[in-house]
Write an enzyme that holds these catalytic residues in place. Structure first.
Site, PDB file in Angstrom:
ATOM      1  N   ASP A 192      -2.429   0.927   7.225  1.00  9.52           N
ATOM      2  CA  ASP A 192      -1.712   0.758   5.959  1.00  9.52           C
ATOM      3  C   ASP A 192      -1.238  -0.694   5.820  1.00  9.52           C
ATOM      4  O   ASP A 192      -1.174  -1.235   4.722  1.00  9.52           O
ATOM      5  CB  ASP A 192      -0.507   1.706   5.897  1.00  9.52           C
ATOM      6  CG  ASP A 192      -0.919   3.150   6.133  1.00  9.52           C
ATOM      7  OD1 ASP A 192      -1.133   3.861   5.154  1.00  9.52           O
ATOM      8  OD2 ASP A 192      -1.040   3.539   7.312  1.00  9.52           O
TER       9      ASP A 192
ATOM     10  N   GLU B  72      -1.371  -1.385  -4.632  1.00 12.27           N
ATOM     11  CA  GLU B  72      -2.584  -0.602  -4.785  1.00 12.27           C
ATOM     12  C   GLU B  72      -2.251   0.612  -5.631  1.00 12.27           C
ATOM     13  O   GLU B  72      -1.258   1.307  -5.368  1.00 12.27           O
ATOM     14  CB  GLU B  72      -3.127  -0.184  -3.420  1.00 12.27           C
ATOM     15  CG  GLU B  72      -4.482   0.490  -3.531  1.00 12.27           C
ATOM     16  CD  GLU B  72      -5.114   0.718  -2.180  1.00 12.27           C
ATOM     17  OE1 GLU B  72      -5.786  -0.204  -1.685  1.00 12.27           O
ATOM     18  OE2 GLU B  72      -4.919   1.813  -1.627  1.00 12.27           O
TER      19      GLU B  72
ATOM     20  N   ASP C  44       0.878  -1.168   0.000  1.00  8.50           N
ATOM     21  CA  ASP C  44       0.000   0.000   0.000  1.00  8.50           C
ATOM     22  C   ASP C  44       0.917   1.220   0.000  1.00  8.50           C
ATOM     23  O   ASP C  44       1.433   1.613   1.049  1.00  8.50           O
ATOM     24  CB  ASP C  44      -0.897  -0.014   1.242  1.00  8.50           C
ATOM     25  CG  ASP C  44      -1.808   1.205   1.306  1.00  8.50           C
ATOM     26  OD1 ASP C  44      -2.206   1.717   0.250  1.00  8.50           O
ATOM     27  OD2 ASP C  44      -2.112   1.649   2.432  1.00  8.50           O
TER      28      ASP C  44
END
Length: 193
Positions: free
Chosen positions: A151, A78, A18
């Site tokens: 996260d 992501e 992420d």
């Protein structure tokens, strides 16, 4: 786990990332057949570094270190979401690019997923909150306690999304929504009905 051990047992490791410029989440899952289990997760703290260039250097070093320690077979990231602040978006894109470069430098394939696709894959709702994603990750990977910084659970969600889609983007089935998700994914939602 060495590459030889993985090949013998037909196991695969997915590194989910992420991207972030202050905090970058990472999570590793082990795939054995259709089963998955948690290997490691955490965050890379970047706020303490003064310049954006130094943050990018640290991202490259830390992602490279994770790759060297766990030997993932694939990396799932992501994709940056489009916001109103162009400068933030550019910095986030650079952070993602550096993480990609660390994987590509070791010839590890990468796949990118939109935040909506990740949320949909893990919770059945593309508009789920970070907290809802974290709760589902806690259940799916049997984590005792949700980490303070989400996260890390977001990164695990990216890794699971990649596993659920087997590295290829797919559209939802007949119906969208939680009921359809439960029907289409009985092995992922044990005891949640």
């Amino acid at each position: 786990m060495s590459k030889e051990e993985k090949k013998e047992g037909k196991e695969k490791i997915i590194l989910g990332i992420d991207p972030g410029t202050n905090v970058m989440g990472y999570g590793l899952i082990l795939i054995t057949g259709k089963k998955y289990s948690l290997l490691q997760f955490g965050v890379i703290h970047l706020k303490k570094y003064a310049s954006h260039e130094l943050k990018l250097k640290k991202i490259f070093e830390r992602v490279t270190g994770i790759i060297e320690e766990f030997h993932p077979d694939t990396v799932a990231l992501e994709a940056p979401f489009y916001g109103e602040n162009i400068q933030s978006m550019l910095k986030l894109g650079r952070a993602q690019g550096v993480a990609m470069a660390a994987a590509l430098a070791r010839e590890i394939p990468i796949t990118e997923y939109s935040p909506k696709k990740v949320k949909q894959s893990v919770t059945g709702n593309g508009n789920a909150s970070k907290e809802q994603v974290a709760e589902m990750i806690k259940t799916l990977l049997q984590i005792k306690e949700i980490p303070k910084l989400l996260d890390a659970t977001d990164a695990l969600a990216v890794a699971l999304c990649h596993h659920f889609h087997d590295g290829r983007i797919q559209t939802r089935g007949r119906n969208a929504g939680w009921k359809s998700f439960l029907e289409e994914n009985p092995d992922r939602v044990k005891g949640l009905k």
